[in-house]
Structures are given as C-alpha cells and as structure tokens.
Write a protein that holds these residues in place. Structure first.
Motif, PDB file in Angstrom:
ATOM      1  N   MET A 122     -10.395  -7.902  10.683  1.00 47.90           N
ATOM      2  CA  MET A 122      -9.148  -7.561  10.667  1.00 47.90           C
ATOM      3  C   MET A 122      -8.353  -7.935  11.830  1.00 47.90           C
ATOM      4  O   MET A 122      -8.896  -8.110  13.005  1.00 47.90           O
ATOM      5  N   ASP A 123      -6.977  -8.287  11.507  1.00 46.33           N
ATOM      6  CA  ASP A 123      -6.331  -9.141  12.740  1.00 46.33           C
ATOM      7  C   ASP A 123      -6.022  -8.173  13.671  1.00 46.33           C
ATOM      8  O   ASP A 123      -5.246  -7.230  13.374  1.00 46.33           O
ATOM      9  N   PRO A 124      -6.361  -8.104  14.788  1.00 48.14           N
ATOM     10  CA  PRO A 124      -6.308  -7.329  16.033  1.00 48.14           C
ATOM     11  C   PRO A 124      -4.586  -7.361  16.281  1.00 48.14           C
ATOM     12  O   PRO A 124      -4.157  -6.443  17.006  1.00 48.14           O
ATOM     13  N   ARG A 125      -3.753  -8.292  15.917  1.00 53.21           N
ATOM     14  CA  ARG A 125      -2.430  -8.144  16.131  1.00 53.21           C
ATOM     15  C   ARG A 125      -1.487  -6.981  15.301  1.00 53.21           C
ATOM     16  O   ARG A 125      -0.381  -6.696  15.655  1.00 53.21           O
ATOM     17  N   ARG A 126      -2.224  -6.744  14.326  1.00 48.77           N
ATOM     18  CA  ARG A 126      -1.490  -5.628  13.300  1.00 48.77           C
ATOM     19  C   ARG A 126      -1.900  -4.465  13.851  1.00 48.77           C
ATOM     20  O   ARG A 126      -2.946  -4.048  14.521  1.00 48.77           O
ATOM     21  N   CYS A 127      -0.977  -3.463  13.412  1.00 48.68           N
ATOM     22  CA  CYS A 127      -1.022  -2.177  13.926  1.00 48.68           C
ATOM     23  C   CYS A 127      -1.349  -1.201  12.589  1.00 48.68           C
ATOM     24  O   CYS A 127      -0.546  -1.165  11.668  1.00 48.68           O
ATOM     25  N   GLN A 128      -2.501  -0.593  12.707  1.00 46.32           N
ATOM     26  CA  GLN A 128      -2.796   0.342  11.508  1.00 46.32           C
ATOM     27  C   GLN A 128      -2.151   1.802  11.668  1.00 46.32           C
ATOM     28  O   GLN A 128      -2.253   2.147  12.667  1.00 46.32           O
ATOM     29  N   VAL A 129      -1.758   1.956  10.561  1.00 46.18           N
ATOM     30  CA  VAL A 129      -0.843   3.419  10.415  1.00 46.18           C
ATOM     31  C   VAL A 129      -1.305   4.009   9.048  1.00 46.18           C
ATOM     32  O   VAL A 129      -1.764   3.219   8.299  1.00 46.18           O
ATOM     33  N   ARG A 130      -1.150   5.205   9.190  1.00 38.47           N
ATOM     34  CA  ARG A 130      -1.446   6.138   7.675  1.00 38.47           C
ATOM     35  C   ARG A 130      -0.202   6.966   7.692  1.00 38.47           C
ATOM     36  O   ARG A 130       0.058   7.655   8.282  1.00 38.47           O
ATOM     37  N   VAL A 131       0.412   6.580   6.401  1.00 35.08           N
ATOM     38  CA  VAL A 131       1.691   7.380   5.882  1.00 35.08           C
ATOM     39  C   VAL A 131       1.298   8.001   4.835  1.00 35.08           C
ATOM     40  O   VAL A 131       1.081   7.081   3.838  1.00 35.08           O
ATOM     41  N   GLY A 132       1.708   9.326   4.408  1.00 34.28           N
ATOM     42  CA  GLY A 132       1.375   9.776   3.095  1.00 34.28           C
ATOM     43  C   GLY A 132      -0.110   9.639   2.694  1.00 34.28           C
ATOM     44  O   GLY A 132      -0.242   9.589   1.389  1.00 34.28           O
ATOM     45  N   GLY A 133      -0.822   9.862   3.770  1.00 32.18           N
ATOM     46  CA  GLY A 133      -2.230   9.737   3.380  1.00 32.18           C
ATOM     47  C   GLY A 133      -2.762   8.364   2.972  1.00 32.18           C
ATOM     48  O   GLY A 133      -3.781   7.817   2.463  1.00 32.18           O
ATOM     49  N   THR A 134      -1.807   7.051   3.237  1.00 33.15           N
ATOM     50  CA  THR A 134      -2.070   5.906   2.667  1.00 33.15           C
ATOM     51  C   THR A 134      -2.042   4.806   3.753  1.00 33.15           C
ATOM     52  O   THR A 134      -1.323   4.868   4.738  1.00 33.15           O
ATOM     53  N   PRO A 135      -3.314   4.170   3.885  1.00 30.51           N
ATOM     54  CA  PRO A 135      -3.366   3.166   5.230  1.00 30.51           C
ATOM     55  C   PRO A 135      -2.233   2.075   4.876  1.00 30.51           C
ATOM     56  O   PRO A 135      -2.330   1.519   3.843  1.00 30.51           O
ATOM     57  N   LEU A 136      -1.795   1.612   5.979  1.00 34.85           N
ATOM     58  CA  LEU A 136      -0.556   0.586   6.064  1.00 34.85           C
ATOM     59  C   LEU A 136      -0.786  -0.327   7.308  1.00 34.85           C
ATOM     60  O   LEU A 136      -1.578  -0.009   8.063  1.00 34.85           O
ATOM     61  N   GLU A 137      -0.191  -1.405   7.103  1.00 35.18           N
ATOM     62  CA  GLU A 137      -0.400  -2.308   8.331  1.00 35.18           C
ATOM     63  C   GLU A 137       0.923  -2.746   8.817  1.00 35.18           C
ATOM     64  O   GLU A 137       1.830  -3.034   7.981  1.00 35.18           O
ATOM     65  N   LEU A 138       1.308  -2.724  10.196  1.00 35.52           N
ATOM     66  CA  LEU A 138       2.679  -3.233  10.620  1.00 35.52           C
ATOM     67  C   LEU A 138       2.040  -4.586  11.141  1.00 35.52           C
ATOM     68  O   LEU A 138       1.524  -4.591  12.123  1.00 35.52           O
ATOM     69  N   LEU A 139       2.943  -5.530  10.671  1.00 36.55           N
ATOM     70  CA  LEU A 139       2.724  -6.891  10.844  1.00 36.55           C
ATOM     71  C   LEU A 139       3.637  -7.410  12.213  1.00 36.55           C
ATOM     72  O   LEU A 139       4.851  -7.030  11.942  1.00 36.55           O
ATOM     73  N   PRO A 140       3.188  -8.305  13.076  1.00 38.39           N
ATOM     74  CA  PRO A 140       4.104  -8.885  14.028  1.00 38.39           C
ATOM     75  C   PRO A 140       5.439 -10.090  13.015  1.00 38.39           C
ATOM     76  O   PRO A 140       6.141 -10.174  13.978  1.00 38.39           O
ATOM     77  N   GLU A 141       4.845 -10.219  12.054  1.00 40.06           N
ATOM     78  CA  GLU A 141       5.653 -11.022  11.392  1.00 40.06           C
ATOM     79  C   GLU A 141       7.176 -10.271  10.771  1.00 40.06           C
ATOM     80  O   GLU A 141       8.042 -10.835  10.162  1.00 40.06           O
ATOM     81  N   ARG A 142       7.240  -9.105  11.539  1.00 40.26           N
ATOM     82  CA  ARG A 142       8.235  -8.075  10.963  1.00 40.26           C
ATOM     83  C   ARG A 142       8.109  -7.557   9.350  1.00 40.26           C
ATOM     84  O   ARG A 142       9.242  -7.613   8.786  1.00 40.26           O
ATOM     85  N   ALA A 143       7.048  -7.467   9.069  1.00 35.17           N
ATOM     86  CA  ALA A 143       6.721  -6.985   7.808  1.00 35.17           C
ATOM     87  C   ALA A 143       5.791  -5.631   7.497  1.00 35.17           C
ATOM     88  O   ALA A 143       5.110  -5.527   8.550  1.00 35.17           O
ATOM     89  N   LEU A 144       5.908  -5.043   6.641  1.00 40.08           N
ATOM     90  CA  LEU A 144       4.743  -3.923   6.364  1.00 40.08           C
ATOM     91  C   LEU A 144       3.996  -4.524   5.189  1.00 40.08           C
ATOM     92  O   LEU A 144       4.494  -5.022   4.305  1.00 40.08           O
ATOM     93  N   PHE A 145       2.648  -4.093   5.552  1.00 39.89           N
ATOM     94  CA  PHE A 145       1.451  -4.339   4.221  1.00 39.89           C
ATOM     95  C   PHE A 145       0.998  -3.242   3.800  1.00 39.89           C
ATOM     96  O   PHE A 145       0.511  -2.467   4.481  1.00 39.89           O
ATOM     97  N   TRP A 146       0.772  -3.169   2.317  1.00 33.56           N
ATOM     98  CA  TRP A 146       0.138  -1.965   1.912  1.00 33.56           C
ATOM     99  C   TRP A 146      -0.878  -2.710   1.151  1.00 33.56           C
ATOM    100  O   TRP A 146      -0.763  -3.100  -0.032  1.00 33.56           O
TER     101      TRP A 146
END
Length: 217
Positions: free
Chosen positions: A1-25
């Motif tokens: 896992m890239d340590p630069r990404r921020c892991q969040v959970r929304v609506g029970g779903t794991p997501l990643e906030l990327l430093p490239e200004r993007a959201l990854f599902w």
C-alpha cells in the motif's frame, strides 16, 4: 500500500484519497477526478493574456501516474473536463486524443459540469461515455454539483475546495478533500484553478494535499 495515500471508509466502502488529487475506489477499480478544465490556458491566450506553458503537461502526467499506480480500469470525471469551447484548438484536441489513446484500455466517463454544458459535446476522438447529470453506483452518487441525495453518499466537484492552515506567523492555503456527512467534494484536478475555502462543521473531515501526501487536518 502506498503510504502517501489516505485510507477512508465511506458508506461502509474502503476508499483511497490520492495526492494526485484523485479518489480511488479499489473494489470497483475506479478512479474519480473533478474539474480538469482542459483548454483553459488556450482560452486565456485567445483573449491575449499570456500564460506560462506546461500546466497541461503536468496535469496529464499526474493523471497518467494515478491511473498507472492504481491500475484503474475506469476513470470518472466529475464535471468540467473542458473549460470553454474556444479553448478546444485543433492542436489541443489532437494532443488529448493521443493521450487518450495511450490509455485505450481504460473506460473514461464524463459526468457533465456547467463548463462542459457551455462547451458542447467533447470531441469523438476522446472516446468518452457521457452522463448528463450523475451516475449512481453502489452506495454512491457521482455528480458535478455537491447536492445531497437521499440514500446515497454523493461525490462531487465544482467548488475547488481549499483549506487554510496556520503555524505561528506562517499561513498556507492548500487544495483539499472535504468529506461531509452526505457529500464529499474532490479538489480541482487542474493546478490552474482558483479555490473556495471550506468551512468544517461538526462531523466533517478535511484532508489537505500537502506536497506528495494527503494529510487529515
């Protein structure tokens, strides 16, 4: 896992906030971005306003990096892909068609924003699947305008959210992800945009883009 990404959970779903200004599902192998404003530099230049070159180069490199690092199979653009019709010069259209071809295996979906509506249909060579107002999938609604929707968590753009930070006499204003209780707003993907300072209310979370990392503040 890239340590630069921020892991969040929304609506029970794991997501990643990327430093490239993007959201990854990850589960859907879907990358989401907002407010690319392709052709903005060209629009200003047509009005005789000189601007530094290289903004699009940087944006496309960052988008390619996000697609590559996540191995996303789909890209969702949450509105304002194009800045204005007058910015769609033949050179720009051809250049972006070539970039699109370099990611031919990725499905690209445009949810049209207010700038897209004024600019008209995007060039066929860009091979985009177009949704006029939103796309509902799983627990989420993907849209341009950050309007709450009963029963779904909305991911949107439009606002170009920023956050102000201070440390002693030093002040910073950084692009951010703003996650409210019903709506999450992505930072403007293009570096050539203004920003809107978001107010954090109880229960909301703010994640600043701090250089190569995403940091909750």
């Amino acid at each position: 896992m890239d340590p630069r990404r921020c892991q969040v959970r929304v609506g029970g779903t794991p997501l990643e906030l990327l430093p490239e200004r993007a959201l990854f599902w990850p589960e859907a192998r879907t990358l989401a971005v907002a407010d690319l404003h392709w052709g903005k530099t060209e629009s200003f230049q047509r009005h005789g306003i000189p601007l530094p070159l290289g903004v699009l180069d940087e944006d496309l490199a960052r988008l390619s990096s996000a697609l590559s690092s996540t191995d996303a199979r789909r890209l969702l653009v949450l509105g304002d892909l194009v800045h204005a019709r007058e910015g769609l010069t033949p050179t720009l259209v051809q250049r972006l068609a070539a970039w699109r071809e370099s990611h031919a295996d990725v499905t690209m979906v445009l949810i049209r924003g207010n700038h897209d509506l004024r600019a008209g249909p995007p060039p066929d060579a860009w091979r985009l699947d177009i949704h006029e107002s939103h796309l509902d999938e799983g627990p989420f609604r993907f849209a341009h305008h950050p309007t709450p929707e009963t029963g779904r968590y909305v991911w949107a753009g439009h606002l170009h959210p920023t956050v102000r930070l201070s440390a002693g006499r030093d002040r910073l204003r950084l692009p951010c992800f703003h996650l409210g209780q019903q709506v999450g707003v992505l930072p403007a993907f293009s570096a050539f945009t203004g920003g809107f300072d978001m107010t954090r209310r109880p229960g909301e979370r703010v994640f600043a883009l701090a250089g190569p990392s995403v940091v909750e503040v």
